[in-house]
Design a protein around this motif. Structure first.
Motif, PDB file in Angstrom:
ATOM      1  N   ARG A 132       0.828  -1.210   0.000  1.00 26.91           N
ATOM      2  CA  ARG A 132       0.000   0.000   0.000  1.00 26.91           C
ATOM      3  C   ARG A 132       0.863   1.262   0.000  1.00 26.91           C
ATOM      4  O   ARG A 132       0.701   2.113  -0.883  1.00 26.91           O
ATOM      5  N   PRO A 133       1.778   1.429   0.968  1.00 29.02           N
ATOM      6  CA  PRO A 133       2.592   2.657   0.932  1.00 29.02           C
ATOM      7  C   PRO A 133       3.491   2.729  -0.295  1.00 29.02           C
ATOM      8  O   PRO A 133       3.729   3.831  -0.819  1.00 29.02           O
ATOM      9  N   TYR A 134       3.981   1.587  -0.765  1.00 25.26           N
ATOM     10  CA  TYR A 134       4.864   1.599  -1.935  1.00 25.26           C
ATOM     11  C   TYR A 134       4.098   2.048  -3.178  1.00 25.26           C
ATOM     12  O   TYR A 134       4.573   2.889  -3.950  1.00 25.26           O
ATOM     13  N   LEU A 135       2.898   1.508  -3.353  1.00 28.71           N
ATOM     14  CA  LEU A 135       2.088   1.876  -4.510  1.00 28.71           C
ATOM     15  C   LEU A 135       1.661   3.342  -4.427  1.00 28.71           C
ATOM     16  O   LEU A 135       1.693   4.072  -5.431  1.00 28.71           O
ATOM     17  N   LEU A 136       1.290   3.794  -3.245  1.00 23.67           N
ATOM     18  CA  LEU A 136       0.889   5.193  -3.089  1.00 23.67           C
ATOM     19  C   LEU A 136       2.056   6.143  -3.335  1.00 23.67           C
ATOM     20  O   LEU A 136       1.874   7.215  -3.909  1.00 23.67           O
ATOM     21  N   ALA A 137       3.251   5.742  -2.912  1.00 25.24           N
ATOM     22  CA  ALA A 137       4.429   6.577  -3.184  1.00 25.24           C
ATOM     23  C   ALA A 137       4.636   6.735  -4.682  1.00 25.24           C
ATOM     24  O   ALA A 137       4.948   7.832  -5.166  1.00 25.24           O
ATOM     25  N   LYS A 138       4.457   5.658  -5.434  1.00 28.05           N
ATOM     26  CA  LYS A 138       4.615   5.726  -6.886  1.00 28.05           C
ATOM     27  C   LYS A 138       3.550   6.632  -7.516  1.00 28.05           C
ATOM     28  O   LYS A 138       3.831   7.387  -8.455  1.00 28.05           O
ATOM     29  N   VAL A 139       2.319   6.552  -7.001  1.00 30.78           N
ATOM     30  CA  VAL A 139       1.248   7.407  -7.521  1.00 30.78           C
ATOM     31  C   VAL A 139       1.580   8.876  -7.266  1.00 30.78           C
ATOM     32  O   VAL A 139       1.440   9.731  -8.151  1.00 30.78           O
ATOM     33  N   ILE A 140       2.024   9.192  -6.061  1.00 31.99           N
ATOM     34  CA  ILE A 140       2.386  10.581  -5.717  1.00 31.99           C
ATOM     35  C   ILE A 140       3.491  11.083  -6.646  1.00 31.99           C
ATOM     36  O   ILE A 140       3.421  12.206  -7.171  1.00 31.99           O
ATOM     37  N   ASP A 141       4.504  10.260  -6.867  1.00 28.68           N
ATOM     38  CA  ASP A 141       5.629  10.683  -7.714  1.00 28.68           C
ATOM     39  C   ASP A 141       5.203  10.849  -9.168  1.00 28.68           C
ATOM     40  O   ASP A 141       5.630  11.801  -9.840  1.00 28.68           O
ATOM     41  N   VAL A 142       4.369   9.947  -9.675  1.00 25.10           N
ATOM     42  CA  VAL A 142       3.905  10.039 -11.064  1.00 25.10           C
ATOM     43  C   VAL A 142       3.109  11.327 -11.277  1.00 25.10           C
ATOM     44  O   VAL A 142       3.188  11.955 -12.347  1.00 25.10           O
ATOM     45  N   LEU A 143       2.371  11.739 -10.246  1.00 28.86           N
ATOM     46  CA  LEU A 143       1.553  12.945 -10.369  1.00 28.86           C
ATOM     47  C   LEU A 143       2.319  14.225 -10.049  1.00 28.86           C
ATOM     48  O   LEU A 143       1.738  15.300  -9.941  1.00 28.86           O
ATOM     49  N   GLY A 144       3.640  14.088  -9.908  1.00 23.25           N
ATOM     50  CA  GLY A 144       4.474  15.269  -9.744  1.00 23.25           C
ATOM     51  C   GLY A 144       4.770  15.659  -8.318  1.00 23.25           C
ATOM     52  O   GLY A 144       5.359  16.726  -8.069  1.00 23.25           O
ATOM     53  N   GLY A 145       4.377  14.837  -7.360  1.00 26.24           N
ATOM     54  CA  GLY A 145       4.662  15.130  -5.961  1.00 26.24           C
ATOM     55  C   GLY A 145       5.970  14.505  -5.510  1.00 26.24           C
ATOM     56  O   GLY A 145       6.675  13.860  -6.291  1.00 26.24           O
ATOM     57  N   LEU A 148      -2.802   9.603 -16.802  1.00 28.43           N
ATOM     58  CA  LEU A 148      -1.493   9.663 -16.159  1.00 28.43           C
ATOM     59  C   LEU A 148      -0.423   9.966 -17.202  1.00 28.43           C
ATOM     60  O   LEU A 148      -0.604   9.681 -18.392  1.00 28.43           O
ATOM     61  N   PRO A 149       0.700  10.532 -16.804  1.00 30.26           N
ATOM     62  CA  PRO A 149       1.800  10.767 -17.743  1.00 30.26           C
ATOM     63  C   PRO A 149       2.290   9.461 -18.356  1.00 30.26           C
ATOM     64  O   PRO A 149       2.286   8.404 -17.708  1.00 30.26           O
ATOM     65  N   ARG A 150       2.706   9.522 -19.608  1.00 28.75           N
ATOM     66  CA  ARG A 150       3.257   8.329 -20.270  1.00 28.75           C
ATOM     67  C   ARG A 150       4.705   8.170 -19.818  1.00 28.75           C
ATOM     68  O   ARG A 150       5.585   8.928 -20.237  1.00 28.75           O
ATOM     69  N   SER A 151       4.939   7.217 -18.972  1.00 27.92           N
ATOM     70  CA  SER A 151       6.280   7.025 -18.429  1.00 27.92           C
ATOM     71  C   SER A 151       6.417   5.610 -17.893  1.00 27.92           C
ATOM     72  O   SER A 151       5.414   4.921 -17.657  1.00 27.92           O
ATOM     73  N   PRO A 152       7.658   5.153 -17.691  1.00 31.12           N
ATOM     74  CA  PRO A 152       7.866   3.832 -17.074  1.00 31.12           C
ATOM     75  C   PRO A 152       7.239   3.732 -15.690  1.00 31.12           C
ATOM     76  O   PRO A 152       6.818   2.651 -15.273  1.00 31.12           O
ATOM     77  N   HIS A 153       7.153   4.857 -14.975  1.00 33.20           N
ATOM     78  CA  HIS A 153       6.557   4.839 -13.640  1.00 33.20           C
ATOM     79  C   HIS A 153       5.069   4.499 -13.705  1.00 33.20           C
ATOM     80  O   HIS A 153       4.540   3.803 -12.842  1.00 33.20           O
ATOM     81  N   THR A 154       4.396   5.007 -14.731  1.00 25.49           N
ATOM     82  CA  THR A 154       2.983   4.687 -14.900  1.00 25.49           C
ATOM     83  C   THR A 154       2.797   3.210 -15.181  1.00 25.49           C
ATOM     84  O   THR A 154       1.915   2.557 -14.611  1.00 25.49           O
ATOM     85  N   ARG A 155       3.615   2.660 -16.068  1.00 26.50           N
ATOM     86  CA  ARG A 155       3.527   1.217 -16.359  1.00 26.50           C
ATOM     87  C   ARG A 155       3.846   0.406 -15.103  1.00 26.50           C
ATOM     88  O   ARG A 155       3.264  -0.660 -14.885  1.00 26.50           O
ATOM     89  N   PHE A 156       4.741   0.923 -14.286  1.00 22.59           N
ATOM     90  CA  PHE A 156       5.106   0.208 -13.069  1.00 22.59           C
ATOM     91  C   PHE A 156       3.919   0.130 -12.108  1.00 22.59           C
ATOM     92  O   PHE A 156       3.715  -0.888 -11.428  1.00 22.59           O
TER      93      PHE A 156
END
Length: 368
Positions: free
Chosen positions: A71-84, A345-353
Motif C-alpha cells: 500500500r505505501p509503496y504503490l501510493l508513493a509511486k502514484v504521488i511521484d507520477v503525479l508530480g509530488g 497519467l503521464p506516459r512514463s515507465p513509472h505509470t507502467r510500473f
C-alpha cells in the motif's frame, strides 16, 4: 524497493519506535495530552515504559514480522507520477501501514486466528484486551502524521481527515457484515440455486472492508498533490478495484495457502473452520451439483471441520472451478479501472510500473 522500505521503516519507527526509543515528546504524543499540559519528568519516566509495553510493542510484534507493505509503496509511486514528492509525505504512508497493522490485529481476534505472518498472533502473545486497545490506537497514528506533514493548511487537513474517517467507517461496517455472516443467505441460495444475490452480499463486504479503504488512500494521494477532479476520480476507482480484488484473492489463498521461506504464514482453511461464506463458496453455488454442495455447506456450517474435511472441501471447490472464478473476477475488477485511469497519467515507465505492481499485488501468493 529496499531503499523505500528503509525510508518507510524509519518513519514507522518515528511514530512507533522500538523499545527504549520513547522520549518525553513522543510519550506526550502517544498519551494525547493537550498542548500546554505539562507532564512531570518523574511521571513521564514511569509512563514511558508502560505506554510502550501496552500500545507500541503489540503493534510492532506484527510489524516486525514483515508483510508486503504494498500500500505505501504503490501510493508513493502514484504521488511521484503525479508530480509530488513521496519522501515528503512518508509519515502519512507510514501511518497508513500502522492503521493496516492495527486492523489485522483486530481481525485476528475476531477470527480467533492463531497464526499471522508465520508467527503467533498479537492477541495470543499480549492478551486480547491489550491487543484490542493497541490495534485500535494504531488507527490514530494518521492524525499524528498529518499534523507533521500538513501543518499549515487547515482546509486540506480537514479534507484528508474526512476521507480517512470515511474509510474507517466503511471498514468497520464491512467487518460487521463479515462477523454477522451469511448463513441464512447461503441457505436461500442453495434452496433457489441462485448464486448472484449471495455473491453481491460478499462483494459488498469486500468493498467495504478493503476496497473503500484503498480507494481512500488513493484519494489522499491525489489530494496531497492537488490532482484535478477527473484523474482524482479515476484514481479512487482504481484504488477500490485493487483493494476489493485483493480481498477476493485473500479468500482464495485461505484455501490454497501462503508460504514464506517454506513456512505457512496463516492457517490454511481458517475461513472454512469459522463457517464463513467466502467468495469461492458463493461461486460454488452455481458450479457444484446442489446435492453435493448442500453436504459441503452442512459440514462447514457445523463449525467442526477436521483437517481431512478442510482438504476435501478445498479439493471440491478447486475442482468445480470456484477458485478460478474468483481469480477471473479480480481481472474484471482491475483492468477496466486501469483502462480508465491510464490515459489520465503521464506516459512514463513509472505509470507502467503502477499497473504492473497492482497486478502483482492482487495475483501473487502473499503475506498480508
Amino acid at each position: 524497493m529496499r531503499r523505500f522500505a528503509a525510508h518507510l521503516n524509519a518513519h514507522i519507527g518515528a511514530l512507533y519506535p522500538a523499545a527504549g526509543a520513547v522520549d518525553l515528546d513522543l510519550t506526550r504524543d502517544l498519551l494525547g495530552l493537550p498542548e500546554g499540559q505539562e507532564l512531570a519528568p518523574a511521571l513521564a519516566e514511569q509512563v514511558q515504559h508502560r505506554i510502550h509495553q501496552t500500545l507500541v510493542s503489540p503493534v510492532r510484534h506484527l510489524l516486525d514480522a514483515g508483510g508486503q507493505r504494498w500500500r505505501p509503496y504503490l501510493l508513493a509511486k502514484v504521488i511521484d507520477v503525479l508530480g509530488g514528492d513521496s519522501t515528503h509525505f512518508a509519515p502519512l504512508l507510514a501511518a497508513g501501514e500502522l492503521m493496516h497493522t492495527g486492523s489485522l490485529i483486530i481481525d485476528d481476534i475476531e477470527d480467533t486466528a492463531r497464526l499471522r505472518r508465520g508467527q503467533a498472533t498479537t492477541h495470543t502473545v499480549y492478551g486480547t484486551a491489550t491487543a484490542i486497545n493497541a490495534g485500535t490506537a494504531a488507527f490514530f497514528a494518521f492524525d499524528r502524521a498529518l499534523r507533521k506533514v500538513v501543518p499549515d493548511d487547515a482546509l486540506l487537513r480537514c479534507t484528508l481527515q474526512e476521507t480517512y474517517l470515511t474509510a474507517l467507517r466503511a471498514a468497520h461496517a464491512g467487518q460487521a457484515l463479515d462477523i454477522l455472516g451469511l448463513h441464512r443467505e447461503m441457505d436461500l441460495a442453495i434452496a433457489t440455486g441462485r448464486a448472484e444475490p449471495l455473491l453481491d452480499q460478499v462483494r459488498l463486504a469486500h468493498r467495504l472492508k478493503s476496497g473503500i479503504p484503498v480507494r481512500a488512500a488513493f484519494r489522499i494521494a491525489g489530494l496531497l498533490v492537488r490532482a484535478s477532479p477527473e484523474p482524482l476520480g479515476a484514481l479512487e476507482r482504481f484504488g477500490e478495484a485493487i483493494g476489493t480484488a485483493y480481498q477476493v484473492t485473500d479468500d482464495v489463498l485461505d484455501l490454497r495457502g501462503v508460504m514464506h521461506a517454506g513456512t505457512p504464514t496463516k492457517s490454511v482453511g481458517e475461513d472454512l473452520r469459522n463457517g464463513k461464506v467466502t467468495m469461492p463458496l458463493a461461486h460454488a453455488v452455481a458450479l457444484l451439483p446442489r446435492r453435493d454442495f448442500r453436504a459441503v455447506w452442512e459440514e462447514i456450517r457445523s463449525g467442526e471441520m477436521s483437517e481431512t474435511s478442510v482438504r476435501d472441501v478445498t479439493i471440491a471447490l478447486e475442482s468445480c472451478g470456484a477458485l478460478d472464478a474468483c481469480v477471473e473476477e479480480t481481472e474484471q475488477m482491475l483492468e477496466p479501472a486501469w483502462a480508465h485511469l491510464k490515459p489520465l497519467l503521464p506516459r512514463s515507465p513509472h505509470t507502467r510500473f503502477i499497473h504492473a505492481l497492482s497486478r502483482y499485488t492482487v495475483q501473487r501468493a502473499r503475506i498480508a
